[in-house]
Design a protein around this motif. Structure first.
Motif, short mmCIF file in Angstrom:
data_model
loop_
_atom_site.label_atom_id
_atom_site.label_comp_id
_atom_site.label_asym_id
_atom_site.label_seq_id
_atom_site.Cartn_x
_atom_site.Cartn_y
_atom_site.Cartn_z
N ILE A 2 20.05 8.90 2.93
CA ILE A 2 18.96 7.97 2.70
C ILE A 2 19.49 6.55 2.87
CG2 ILE A 2 17.35 7.13 0.97
CD1 ILE A 2 17.88 10.14 -0.17
N ASP A 3 18.78 5.77 3.63
CA ASP A 3 19.17 4.39 3.87
C ASP A 3 18.76 3.54 2.67
OD1 ASP A 3 19.76 1.88 4.92
OD2 ASP A 3 17.95 1.83 6.15
N PRO A 4 19.72 2.96 1.94
CA PRO A 4 19.36 2.18 0.75
C PRO A 4 18.55 0.94 1.07
CG PRO A 4 21.72 2.03 1.17
CD PRO A 4 21.16 3.05 2.12
N ILE A 5 18.74 0.37 2.24
CA ILE A 5 17.99 -0.84 2.62
C ILE A 5 16.51 -0.48 2.82
CG2 ILE A 5 17.72 -2.61 4.39
CD1 ILE A 5 20.81 -2.49 4.70
N THR A 6 16.26 0.63 3.47
CA THR A 6 14.88 1.10 3.65
C THR A 6 14.26 1.45 2.30
OG1 THR A 6 15.42 1.94 5.84
CG2 THR A 6 13.43 2.81 4.79
N ALA A 7 15.04 2.12 1.45
CA ALA A 7 14.52 2.51 0.13
C ALA A 7 14.17 1.29 -0.71
CB ALA A 7 15.54 3.38 -0.60
N VAL A 8 15.01 0.26 -0.68
CA VAL A 8 14.70 -0.94 -1.48
C VAL A 8 13.51 -1.69 -0.88
CG1 VAL A 8 16.18 -2.76 -0.50
CG2 VAL A 8 15.81 -2.67 -2.93
N ALA A 9 13.35 -1.65 0.43
CA ALA A 9 12.18 -2.28 1.05
C ALA A 9 10.90 -1.56 0.62
CB ALA A 9 12.32 -2.29 2.57
N THR A 10 10.95 -0.23 0.60
CA THR A 10 9.80 0.56 0.15
C THR A 10 9.50 0.28 -1.32
OG1 THR A 10 10.31 2.29 1.75
CG2 THR A 10 8.91 2.92 -0.12
N ALA A 11 10.56 0.25 -2.13
CA ALA A 11 10.39 -0.02 -3.57
C ALA A 11 9.79 -1.41 -3.79
CB ALA A 11 11.73 0.11 -4.30
N THR A 12 10.28 -2.39 -3.05
CA THR A 12 9.79 -3.76 -3.21
C THR A 12 8.33 -3.88 -2.80
OG1 THR A 12 12.01 -4.64 -2.85
CG2 THR A 12 10.19 -6.17 -2.53
N SER A 13 7.97 -3.23 -1.71
CA SER A 13 6.59 -3.26 -1.25
C SER A 13 5.66 -2.65 -2.30
CB SER A 13 6.47 -2.49 0.07
OG SER A 13 5.13 -2.32 0.44
N ALA A 14 6.03 -1.47 -2.81
CA ALA A 14 5.21 -0.82 -3.83
C ALA A 14 5.18 -1.65 -5.11
CB ALA A 14 5.77 0.58 -4.11
N PHE A 15 6.32 -2.21 -5.49
CA PHE A 15 6.40 -3.05 -6.69
C PHE A 15 5.46 -4.25 -6.59
CE2 PHE A 15 8.41 -6.70 -8.84
CZ PHE A 15 8.43 -6.23 -10.15
N ASN A 16 5.45 -4.89 -5.44
CA ASN A 16 4.56 -6.05 -5.25
C ASN A 16 3.09 -5.65 -5.36
OD1 ASN A 16 6.69 -7.86 -4.99
ND2 ASN A 16 6.78 -7.64 -2.77
N LEU A 17 2.75 -4.48 -4.84
CA LEU A 17 1.36 -4.00 -4.97
C LEU A 17 1.03 -3.69 -6.43
CD1 LEU A 17 1.12 -1.69 -1.82
CD2 LEU A 17 -0.07 -3.87 -2.20
N ILE A 18 1.99 -3.13 -7.15
CA ILE A 18 1.78 -2.83 -8.57
C ILE A 18 1.56 -4.13 -9.35
CG2 ILE A 18 2.87 -1.91 -10.67
CD1 ILE A 18 4.33 0.10 -8.74
N LYS A 19 2.40 -5.13 -9.10
CA LYS A 19 2.26 -6.42 -9.78
C LYS A 19 0.90 -7.04 -9.50
CE LYS A 19 5.35 -9.59 -9.82
NZ LYS A 19 6.45 -10.52 -9.54
N LYS A 20 0.47 -7.01 -8.25
CA LYS A 20 -0.84 -7.56 -7.90
C LYS A 20 -1.96 -6.78 -8.60
CE LYS A 20 0.43 -9.42 -3.41
NZ LYS A 20 0.34 -9.29 -1.95
N GLY A 21 -1.78 -5.47 -8.69
CA GLY A 21 -2.77 -4.65 -9.39
C GLY A 21 -2.87 -5.01 -10.86
N PHE A 22 -1.72 -5.19 -11.51
CA PHE A 22 -1.72 -5.60 -12.92
C PHE A 22 -2.39 -6.96 -13.07
CE2 PHE A 22 2.11 -2.77 -13.93
CZ PHE A 22 1.34 -1.85 -14.62
N GLN A 23 -2.08 -7.89 -12.17
CA GLN A 23 -2.66 -9.23 -12.24
C GLN A 23 -4.17 -9.19 -12.04
OE1 GLN A 23 -0.31 -11.22 -9.27
NE2 GLN A 23 1.41 -11.56 -10.67
N ALA A 24 -4.63 -8.24 -11.25
CA ALA A 24 -6.07 -8.11 -11.01
C ALA A 24 -6.77 -7.30 -12.09
CB ALA A 24 -6.30 -7.45 -9.64
N GLY A 25 -5.99 -6.80 -13.06
CA GLY A 25 -6.58 -6.06 -14.16
C GLY A 25 -6.81 -4.59 -13.89
N ARG A 26 -6.19 -4.06 -12.85
CA ARG A 26 -6.32 -2.63 -12.58
C ARG A 26 -5.56 -1.84 -13.63
NH1 ARG A 26 -4.29 -1.50 -6.79
NH2 ARG A 26 -4.91 0.61 -7.33
#
Length: 131
Positions: A2-26
């Protein structure tokens, strides 16, 4: 592997969506897919760390110079994942109560187990064949 750079990019992308969801009250249920992607990517980072601690004979013989580079990539990915996890834990515990993060960790353990059984077993088989 598993490429750790790809994994951290995937994690960061999902994390940013989660943060936006929390900020929007989801609610957390509405972000289950993003949370699952984040957990899967973090699991991939941890697995890459385990695989790097015990490199195959082939990798030791023919790819020695990149082991150190890969170790640094994994280290950086682990630190980034830890930062994201700390932020998510703090937010979830504030919004949903202190036991909520424990429930998420149980879910994460199940995802990790499922991934290990399905994906990592195939990778280990390929690795053993190469050795």
């Amino acid at each position: 592997m598993i490429d750790p750079i790809t994994a951290v990019a995937t994690a960061t992308s999902a994390f940013n969506l989660i943060k936006k969801g929390f900020q929007a009250g989801r609610d957390i249920e509405g972000m289950a897919g993003d949370l699952g992607r984040w957990m899967g990517a973090v699991s991939d980072i941890r697995h890459a760390d385990q695989m790097n601690k015990n490199p195959s004979v082939f990798k030791k013989l023919f790819n020695g110079s990149s082991i150190e580079e890969e170790a640094m990539d994994i280290f950086a990915a682990k630190k980034k994942a830890e930062e994201m996890e700390n932020e998510l834990r703090t937010y979830v515990n504030l919004v949903y109560g202190p036991n909520s993060w424990t429930d998420i960790l149980k879910l994460q353990a199940k995802i990790r187990k499922d991934r290990q059984e399905q994906i990592y077993a195939q990778q280990e088989l390929r690795r053993n064949i190469i050795n």
